[in-house]
Structure formats: C-alpha cells, structure tokens
Design an enzyme around this catalytic site. Structure first.
Site, PDB file in Angstrom:
ATOM      1  N   SER A 244      -4.972  -3.453   9.328  1.00 54.46           N
ATOM      2  CA  SER A 244      -5.939  -4.337   8.680  1.00 54.46           C
ATOM      3  C   SER A 244      -6.608  -5.262   9.693  1.00 54.46           C
ATOM      4  O   SER A 244      -6.053  -5.559  10.749  1.00 54.46           O
ATOM      5  CB  SER A 244      -5.245  -5.194   7.620  1.00 54.46           C
ATOM      6  OG  SER A 244      -4.651  -4.395   6.627  1.00 54.46           O
TER       7      SER A 244
HETATM    8  N1  SAH Z   1      -0.042  -3.430   6.412  1.00 53.24           N
HETATM    9  C1  SAH Z   1      -0.615  -2.432   7.270  1.00 53.24           C
HETATM   10  C2  SAH Z   1      -1.962  -1.943   6.738  1.00 53.24           C
HETATM   11  C3  SAH Z   1      -1.915  -0.489   6.552  1.00 53.24           C
HETATM   12  S1  SAH Z   1      -3.215   0.261   5.625  1.00 53.24           S
HETATM   13  C4  SAH Z   1      -0.722  -2.897   8.709  1.00 53.24           C
HETATM   14  O1  SAH Z   1      -0.461  -4.063   8.978  1.00 53.24           O
HETATM   15  O2  SAH Z   1      -1.038  -2.082   9.588  1.00 53.24           O
HETATM   16  C5  SAH Z   1      -2.367   0.629   4.130  1.00 53.24           C
HETATM   17  C6  SAH Z   1      -1.124   1.474   4.234  1.00 53.24           C
HETATM   18  O3  SAH Z   1      -0.651   1.669   2.904  1.00 53.24           O
HETATM   19  C7  SAH Z   1      -1.319   2.871   4.823  1.00 53.24           C
HETATM   20  O4  SAH Z   1      -0.439   3.064   5.889  1.00 53.24           O
HETATM   21  C8  SAH Z   1      -1.001   3.799   3.649  1.00 53.24           C
HETATM   22  O5  SAH Z   1      -0.383   5.013   4.046  1.00 53.24           O
HETATM   23  C9  SAH Z   1      -0.055   2.947   2.824  1.00 53.24           C
HETATM   24  N2  SAH Z   1       0.067   3.307   1.411  1.00 53.24           N
HETATM   25  C10 SAH Z   1      -0.901   3.723   0.555  1.00 53.24           C
HETATM   26  N3  SAH Z   1      -0.389   3.947  -0.661  1.00 53.24           N
HETATM   27  C11 SAH Z   1       0.943   3.658  -0.584  1.00 53.24           C
HETATM   28  C12 SAH Z   1       2.036   3.702  -1.515  1.00 53.24           C
HETATM   29  N4  SAH Z   1       1.870   4.096  -2.777  1.00 53.24           N
HETATM   30  N5  SAH Z   1       3.247   3.349  -1.066  1.00 53.24           N
HETATM   31  C13 SAH Z   1       3.462   2.944   0.203  1.00 53.24           C
HETATM   32  N6  SAH Z   1       2.480   2.901   1.130  1.00 53.24           N
HETATM   33  C14 SAH Z   1       1.240   3.237   0.734  1.00 53.24           C
END
Ligand code: SAH
Length: 223
Positions: free
Chosen positions: A71
């Site tokens: 993010s």
């Molecule tokens: N918090 C992260 C942002 C990642 S983007 C950071 O600091 O880098 C969002 C993430 O959510 C992705 O890696 C995606 O694979 C995950 N995601 C999407 N749907 C999900 C679900 N149902 N359960 C767990 N993770 C999920």
C-alpha cells in the site's frame, strides 16, 4: 525466487528519504505522531525488491508478487491512525502482502495476527527479517473473510484489501467497543469506514475518504 538477494542495510540516505516521506504524509493530513514515529522506524525498502531501493520512499503503492501491491505510505498511515491503537492491542490484519503494514502495527506495540490468501506471499513470511524484533507478530495462511476464530476476540481489525461488503464473521470477532477499519467498495473505488461493535451486537459506522485497493478475494490461492 527473488531477482536479487536483499542486503538489509538501512543507510543514512534511506533514513533521510524516510524522514522526508514522513513530512509529506504529515502535510497530507496525518497528525498522529505515534503513527509517524513508527513508520519512520520501519525501513520500507526492506519490503520491496532491491531494484526499487531508489523509489521505496516515494508516496506510492508498488507491485509485489502475485499481482498484489504494497500500500501507499499515506494509506498505511491513514488506516493506522484510524485504528487508534493502544499499546498491546490485539489486532487482526487481513492481507499481509509485503508485511509492511503488519510491521508498522508491531512497531506500535500491537500484538498482530495477519492473514494472507496467496500462498507465494505467505511463504515469504517464513524469512521475515524482524522475527526477533517483533515476536508478537504472527502470520497465517488462509481466507481473511473467515478471520481467526481461535484467536478472537480482537481489539482492532484492519482490512487492507477492497471489501465488497462488511464481513460479518469479522464483526463477530471484534470485542465490544472494538473497531474495524475497512475500505468498502463504492463505485470504482473504496470508501474508508470505521466500524465500532456495540454491546447489543449492532455496529456504528463512520465514513472517511476514498482510496483504491486491490480486491479482497474469497478462498485461498495455492496449496
Ligand atoms: N497490507 C499489505 C497490503 C497488501 S495488498 C502490505 O502492507 O503490503 C492486499 C493483500 O490482501 C494482497 O496481498 C492480497 O493477496 C490479500 N488478500 C486479498 N483477499 C484476501 C483474503 N480474503 N484473505 C487474506 N488476504 C487477502
């Protein structure tokens, strides 16, 4: 396998760029100094490929593996500020991704449980650089819609992917008075919401700015 093996060095240049980034985020409206101090202590470039070392402190989201993103720092600050963390809060994060946001929460003293549905990303958590520094950060492979009933209830829940609706199983895993920060789909973007769970089982909702997140998907991807 990563293109280049990371050298975990936090140079004066990196520290300087990070401080500048904190000033940019402050100017954009983040005023919680505890959040800014924590972000200033977590080297964001450790969570990106070495090839991105020179741009890691731009206020932008970047691609990680599996079509996912780390993010934007402003978004991380915004969501973290809305959580109103108290020391030792038990926090559930949905969407581990790069592990950056989870590390910021751990740096703030929270006990963090974070779930990722992409096996490739989850597997990277096994080499987590800050294992020793943040022993209260725990990684899980699973579907975030289901939360972690075994470890519930949580003081706070943070969803870092675009939710099509407020997952009721997650609301059930909040303590009374607990808060969930969730980017909820609204047209082609997401509206940031803060949900508070009331004693009678109902929820209170506060609405904030709009953001763009990758989608929160159902089920696990991998084996
Ligand atoms: N918090 C992260 C942002 C990642 S983007 C950071 O600091 O880098 C969002 C993430 O959510 C992705 O890696 C995606 O694979 C995950 N995601 C999407 N749907 C999900 C679900 N149902 N359960 C767990 N993770 C999920």
């Amino acid at each position: 396998m990563s293109k280049s093996r990371r050298n975990y060095e936090d140079s004066y240049r990196h520290k300087g760029l990070r401080k500048q980034l904190m000033d940019i985020i402050r100017e954009k409206g983040i005023s919680d100094e505890a959040v800014l101090a924590a972000m200033n202590n977590v080297p964001r470039h450790f969570f990106l490929d070495t090839a991105m070392d020179n741009i890691a402190y731009e206020d932008r989201a970047f691609p990680i593996a599996e079509g996912q993103t780390i993010s934007q720092p402003y978004t991380v600050a915004y969501q973290t500020e809305l959580l109103q963390l108290k020391p030792h809060d038990k926090v559930l994060e949905i969407g581990t991704g790069s592990m950056y946001q989870a590390s910021v929460l751990a740096e703030m003293g929270a006990r963090v449980y974070t779930i990722e549905r992409q096996k490739v990303l989850f597997d990277k958590t096994k080499d987590y650089f800050f294992k020793q520094k943040y022993p209260h950060l725990k990684f899980f492979y699973g579907d975030g819609y289901l939360g972690l009933p075994t470890f519930a209830p949580f003081d706070k829940i943070l969803i870092t992917a675009a939710a099509p609706y407020i997952p009721s199983q997650l609301v059930d895993q909040l303590k009374v008075g607990g808060k969930m920060v969730v980017p909820l789909d609204e047209d082609d973007q997401q509206r940031m919401l803060r949900i508070t769970r009331n004693a009678d089982g109902t929820i209170a909702e506060e609405a904030f700015s709009r953001f763009s997140f990758v989608p929160m998907l159902t089920g696990k991807n991998g084996n």
